[in-house]
Scaffold this active site. Structure first.
Site, PDB file in Angstrom:
ATOM      1  N   HIS A  55    -115.358  33.167 -40.663  1.00 39.62           N
ATOM      2  CA  HIS A  55    -114.638  32.409 -41.429  1.00 39.62           C
ATOM      3  C   HIS A  55    -115.383  31.172 -41.657  1.00 39.62           C
ATOM      4  CE1 HIS A  55    -111.469  35.503 -41.707  1.00 39.62           C
ATOM      5  NE2 HIS A  55    -110.851  34.627 -42.456  1.00 39.62           N
TER       6      HIS A  55
ATOM      7  N   HIS B 122    -109.376  32.245 -33.130  1.00 40.62           N
ATOM      8  CA  HIS B 122    -110.670  31.577 -32.560  1.00 40.62           C
ATOM      9  C   HIS B 122    -110.400  30.577 -31.580  1.00 40.62           C
ATOM     10  CE1 HIS B 122    -113.679  34.040 -34.817  1.00 40.62           C
ATOM     11  NE2 HIS B 122    -112.757  33.837 -35.820  1.00 40.62           N
TER      12      HIS B 122
END
Length: 325
Positions: free
Chosen positions: A94, A141
């Protein structure tokens, strides 16, 4: 892995802000924003973003499955997404995609359109920062994953920037472009790193490379056969030329185009999956069969290469037919 955690939302502003920001790194954003730039802004800008996006995402996805760094443990982290939880964490794709798309858009437009460079730089930074922070907020993350993804993407952008004009010229003029655009991504997809368990990374990578391959063939065909070209001069920032008529045309192009793209995706999914099911003798609803290499790669690649081709060739022809050029 399969069950969502219960959580209480205490700040709905941050919740919706970062849920929306996370969507800027998903298929819904790619399948709308990237074609929009091709139909309404500038062909060269769109080409640069799509090619760089494909390269950056392939490197990021492969890096995940080579490094095999786990995602944050839960608990203590609360994960707001479950689909990508089976993937490894480092680097954050991302963050890579957001950095690549925002800054490639900046570098592609800063010499072609009249707008303050500082404004473009701030917009690119804010866009990528929102996506990066959303990966921390959703618990998908670590800080290191996000920083690593953004830095890898930045390095790749710096390496590709000096060679972009040459790459673009070859993509548009080389007689080998259509063949290589299909063969090279297919070889990469079939030779994707093997894992001990199923992960959606191979399928997602095939989707991205397929879309990029179809779009690249479309770029080449448009250049060879003088398909209708759009002009971005009416969208130059800093020049008050955006009238109600231009807004209507832009929206009409977008809605016509996105209808064709989504229809193409749905039809090709059904047709390709049906053909593969007949070839390999499995029912269409068999999820395990659809995860096999010989099924997943052609299914995703053919479907999304058709989407990329449709967005760059079929939709512009339809726009011309409807008088939207």
């Amino acid at each position: 892995q399969g069950c969502a955690q219960k959580y209480i939302v205490k700040n709905y502003f941050y919740y919706y802000l970062f849920k929306f920001s996370a969507a800027l790194g998903e298929e819904i954003f790619y399948i709308t924003f990237l074609p929009f730039t091709y139909w309404n802004i500038d062909h060269s800008v769109s080409r640069r973003m799509i090619i760089i996006w494909s390269i950056v995402m392939y490197i990021g996805q492969v890096s995940k499955d080579i490094l095999k760094w786990p995602r944050p443990l839960s608990p203590p982290v609360v994960k707001l997404e479950m689909r990508t939880d089976a993937e490894y964490g480092m680097p954050s794709t991302h963050a890579m995609a957001a950095t690549a798309i925002s800054f490639s858009f900046l570098t592609a437009t800063m010499n072609q359109y009249e707008y303050p460079f500082e404004l473009g730089l701030v917009a690119a930074f804010v866009f990528s920062m929102l996506v990066c922070l959303s990966r921390l907020y959703t618990g998908m993350h670590t800080v290191l994953d996000v920083i690593g993804g953004a830095l890898i993407s930045a390095v790749l952008l710096m390496l590709l920037y000096p060679a972009w004009d040459m790459i673009d010229h070859l993509l548009l003029t080389s007689p080998f472009c259509p063949l290589l655009s299909i063969v090279v991504p297919l070889v990469l997809c079939y030779n994707y790193p093997k894992l001990d368990y199923y992960s959606p990374t191979r399928g997602d990578t095939t989707t991205i490379l397929g879309a990029g391959a179809g779009a690249t063939v479309g770029f080449w065909l448009n250049n060879q056969y003088a398909a209708p070209a759009y002009t971005g001069e009416n969208l130059q920032l800093g020049i008050p030329l955006i009238t109600s008529k231009i807004v209507v045309v832009v929206l009409a192009r977008f809605f016509v185009g996105i209808f064709v793209v989504l229809l193409t995706r749905q039809v090709m999914k059904s047709v390709v999956l049906g053909m593969l099911g007949y070839r390999y003798k499995f029912p269409i609803g068999d999820l395990e069969a659809r995860r096999r290499l010989e099924v997943e790669v052609p299914y995703k690649f053919i479907t999304y290469s058709s989407v990329g081709f449709s967005a760059t060739v079929i939709v512009p022809l339809l726009h011309k037919l409807l008088g939207l050029m």
